[in-house]
Structures are given as C-alpha cells and as structure tokens.
Design a protein around this motif. Structure first.
Motif, PDB file in Angstrom:
ATOM      1  N   ILE A   1      41.685  35.129  37.637  1.00  0.00           N
ATOM      2  CA  ILE A   1      41.133  34.392  36.498  1.00  0.00           C
ATOM      3  C   ILE A   1      40.610  33.028  36.927  1.00  0.00           C
ATOM      4  O   ILE A   1      41.290  32.286  37.643  1.00  0.00           O
ATOM      5  CB  ILE A   1      42.215  34.189  35.416  1.00  0.00           C
ATOM      6  N   GLU A   2      39.408  32.686  36.436  1.00  0.00           N
ATOM      7  CA  GLU A   2      38.838  31.343  36.661  1.00  0.00           C
ATOM      8  C   GLU A   2      38.587  30.686  35.299  1.00  0.00           C
ATOM      9  O   GLU A   2      37.934  31.276  34.435  1.00  0.00           O
ATOM     10  CB  GLU A   2      37.509  31.462  37.422  1.00  0.00           C
ATOM     11  N   LEU A   3      39.132  29.481  35.127  1.00  0.00           N
ATOM     12  CA  LEU A   3      38.848  28.703  33.911  1.00  0.00           C
ATOM     13  C   LEU A   3      37.639  27.822  34.232  1.00  0.00           C
ATOM     14  O   LEU A   3      37.777  26.741  34.812  1.00  0.00           O
ATOM     15  CB  LEU A   3      40.074  27.868  33.506  1.00  0.00           C
ATOM     16  N   THR A   4      36.447  28.311  33.882  1.00  0.00           N
ATOM     17  CA  THR A   4      35.211  27.723  34.417  1.00  0.00           C
ATOM     18  C   THR A   4      34.957  26.288  33.947  1.00  0.00           C
ATOM     19  O   THR A   4      34.373  25.502  34.690  1.00  0.00           O
ATOM     20  CB  THR A   4      33.991  28.582  34.035  1.00  0.00           C
TER      21      THR A   4
ATOM     22  N   GLY B   1      47.161  37.912  28.450  1.00  0.00           N
ATOM     23  CA  GLY B   1      47.633  37.235  27.243  1.00  0.00           C
ATOM     24  C   GLY B   1      47.197  35.781  27.206  1.00  0.00           C
ATOM     25  O   GLY B   1      46.925  35.177  28.244  1.00  0.00           O
ATOM     26  N   THR B   2      47.099  35.218  26.001  1.00  0.00           N
ATOM     27  CA  THR B   2      46.777  33.797  25.840  1.00  0.00           C
ATOM     28  C   THR B   2      47.856  33.144  24.987  1.00  0.00           C
ATOM     29  O   THR B   2      48.223  33.678  23.941  1.00  0.00           O
ATOM     30  CB  THR B   2      45.408  33.616  25.152  1.00  0.00           C
ATOM     31  N   HIS B   3      48.385  32.028  25.480  1.00  0.00           N
ATOM     32  CA  HIS B   3      49.428  31.307  24.748  1.00  0.00           C
ATOM     33  C   HIS B   3      49.009  29.847  24.615  1.00  0.00           C
ATOM     34  O   HIS B   3      48.943  29.134  25.622  1.00  0.00           O
ATOM     35  CB  HIS B   3      50.765  31.403  25.489  1.00  0.00           C
TER      36      HIS B   3
ATOM     37  N   ASN C   1      46.083  25.943  27.149  1.00  0.00           N
ATOM     38  CA  ASN C   1      45.891  27.335  26.767  1.00  0.00           C
ATOM     39  C   ASN C   1      46.281  28.194  27.956  1.00  0.00           C
ATOM     40  O   ASN C   1      45.500  28.347  28.886  1.00  0.00           O
ATOM     41  CB  ASN C   1      44.407  27.540  26.427  1.00  0.00           C
ATOM     42  N   PHE C   2      47.489  28.734  27.959  1.00  0.00           N
ATOM     43  CA  PHE C   2      48.024  29.422  29.130  1.00  0.00           C
ATOM     44  C   PHE C   2      47.604  30.879  29.151  1.00  0.00           C
ATOM     45  O   PHE C   2      47.753  31.597  28.162  1.00  0.00           O
ATOM     46  CB  PHE C   2      49.548  29.314  29.140  1.00  0.00           C
ATOM     47  N   LYS C   3      47.085  31.321  30.294  1.00  0.00           N
ATOM     48  CA  LYS C   3      46.721  32.726  30.483  1.00  0.00           C
ATOM     49  C   LYS C   3      47.877  33.444  31.171  1.00  0.00           C
ATOM     50  O   LYS C   3      48.334  33.012  32.234  1.00  0.00           O
ATOM     51  CB  LYS C   3      45.449  32.830  31.332  1.00  0.00           C
ATOM     52  N   ASP C   4      48.340  34.521  30.565  1.00  0.00           N
ATOM     53  CA  ASP C   4      49.503  35.260  31.077  1.00  0.00           C
ATOM     54  C   ASP C   4      49.047  36.574  31.714  1.00  0.00           C
ATOM     55  O   ASP C   4      48.524  37.456  31.033  1.00  0.00           O
ATOM     56  CB  ASP C   4      50.453  35.533  29.902  1.00  0.00           C
ATOM     57  N   ILE C   5      49.257  36.691  33.036  1.00  0.00           N
ATOM     58  CA  ILE C   5      48.817  37.905  33.742  1.00  0.00           C
ATOM     59  C   ILE C   5      49.899  38.983  33.796  1.00  0.00           C
ATOM     60  O   ILE C   5      49.615  40.115  34.190  1.00  0.00           O
ATOM     61  CB  ILE C   5      48.387  37.596  35.198  1.00  0.00           C
TER      62      ILE C   5
ATOM     63  N   VAL D   1      41.527  45.243  32.726  1.00  0.00           N
ATOM     64  CA  VAL D   1      42.418  44.157  33.159  1.00  0.00           C
ATOM     65  C   VAL D   1      42.338  43.014  32.146  1.00  0.00           C
ATOM     66  O   VAL D   1      43.361  42.511  31.661  1.00  0.00           O
ATOM     67  CB  VAL D   1      42.046  43.652  34.582  1.00  0.00           C
ATOM     68  N   GLU D   2      41.108  42.649  31.798  1.00  0.00           N
ATOM     69  CA  GLU D   2      40.890  41.517  30.889  1.00  0.00           C
ATOM     70  C   GLU D   2      41.570  41.736  29.538  1.00  0.00           C
ATOM     71  O   GLU D   2      42.151  40.808  28.960  1.00  0.00           O
ATOM     72  CB  GLU D   2      39.390  41.286  30.697  1.00  0.00           C
ATOM     73  N   GLU D   3      41.524  42.970  29.067  1.00  0.00           N
ATOM     74  CA  GLU D   3      42.116  43.321  27.772  1.00  0.00           C
ATOM     75  C   GLU D   3      43.613  43.003  27.720  1.00  0.00           C
ATOM     76  O   GLU D   3      44.152  42.721  26.655  1.00  0.00           O
ATOM     77  CB  GLU D   3      41.932  44.814  27.571  1.00  0.00           C
TER      78      GLU D   3
END
Ligand code: 5GP
Length: 176
Positions: free
Chosen positions: A154-157, A12-14, A23-27, A7-9
């Motif tokens: 996803i958690e942005l810690t 996407g990151t934008h 820094n947007f994480k695209d699921i 899943v992590e692979e």
C-alpha cells in the motif's frame, strides 16, 4: 488485474488509529483469506521476477515486512535479510535513525547480512511519509548493496513518501 482488486477489497480502514487524525490501513484481513493472501504473495513475487535486473535477496522491514518478505524469498529461492528496530540484532551492525510523525526511531542491520554489490529488493506493507523505507534503503546502500527496487503493498500517495525513497518504488495499491 483481478487479483489486485481482491487484495484491495480486504484491506481495512480505521479512522483515528493509533492517534486522532490518522486513517490506518489494516492488511491483516488479507491474511485471513488464504487464497487472497496467496494471490498477494504471487503478485509481489511475479513483480520481482519481471524486473530486468536479477535480484539476489529480499530485505524485509520490522515488523510487517517480515510477513511478506520471507514468503517472497522462499518462492524466489533467494535469501531473506531482516532490517530490525535497534537493539535486537547480535554481532556487528550499522544503524540509521529516522523521523516519525512524533519522535524518531532507529533501524539496524547486521554487517554480515549483505555483501558488496548484492542486488536487493526491500519490502514493507505500507509507504506513508517514506521515512521508514528511506532509512532501510540508506542502510543497504551504505553496506554497498544495490537497491534494485523498494516494494510496498500500500502507498498513501498524498504524503509523497515516494519522493523520499532513494530507489525505484513499486506499490500494488494506492490510496490518496
Ligand atoms: P512512513 O515511515 O512511510 O511514514 O511509515 C511507514 C511505516 O509505518 C511502515 O513500516 C508501516 O508498517 C507503518 N505504517 C504507517 N501507517 C500505517 C498504516 O496506515 N497501516 C499500516 N499497516 N502500517 C502503517
């Protein structure tokens, strides 16, 4: 766990989306791969099945919680309950306003959606500052529901959103 790595692979990151500095994480790339999407739903569902408290319903947050929540609810054979942005739900509702990075937003739930002491799990795609998840948990609690757990893919810690959430928080994947 190999399935989490798959899943992590695909996440996407934008950079600088939707605003400079973010820094947007695209699921959505996860969903383009049917097998990995199935794995993702299986992982979330298994996590709910392994909780010590039985769960009566899955609550999903507008909008990306609506992708995961109903699929989990179907697998678990329990109801799905939507929490929506204000102004979209008919009938008697309650609202909760929360801060965003810029400005504020309001969540809304139908009063008839939950009954007192119903045990729910809340699901969303991502936890950033935690304001969104907190608002949802507050709505459910004010209707008398027991929030057994809040779940995100996803958690942005580094944003420490977890500290704001008034219930146990599970995240499948963590980024600093
Ligand atoms: P918070 O309220 O925790 O700051 O923000 C979380 C909410 O904003 C979630 O509903 C989530 O969908 C959205 N969000 C914030 N940042 C991102 C991101 O990088 N990627 C995605 N997919 N959603 C985000």
């Amino acid at each position: 766990e190999e399935r989490i790595a798959r899943v992590e692979e695909l996440i996407g990151t934008h950079s600088d989306f939707p605003k400079p500095g973010i820094n947007f994480k695209d699921i959505f790339p996860v969903m383009k791969n049917a097998e990995v999407f199935q794995d993702c739903i299986s992982l979330l569902t298994e996590h709910v099945e392994h909780l010590t408290t039985p769960v009566d319903a899955i609550v999903g947050l507008d909008a990306r919680g609506f992708i995961f929540g109903p699929l989990m609810a179907q697998r678990l054979n329990i109801p799905f309950i939507p929490v929506r942005k204000a102004g979209k739900l008919p009938g008697e509702t309650i609202k909760y306003s929360y801060q965003l990075e810029y400005g504020s937003d309001t969540f809304e739930i139908q009063k008839s959606a939950v009954h007192c002491r119903q045990r729910v799990v809340i699901v969303d795609d991502l936890l950033a500052t935690g304001g969104t998840m907190k608002a949802a948990a507050m709505l459910l609690k004010s209707l008398g529901a027991e929030v057994v757990e809040c779940m995100v893919v996803i958690e942005l810690t580094s944003l420490k959103g977890r500290d704001k959430v008034p219930a146990p928080l599970y995240s499948m994947i963590q980024y600093h």
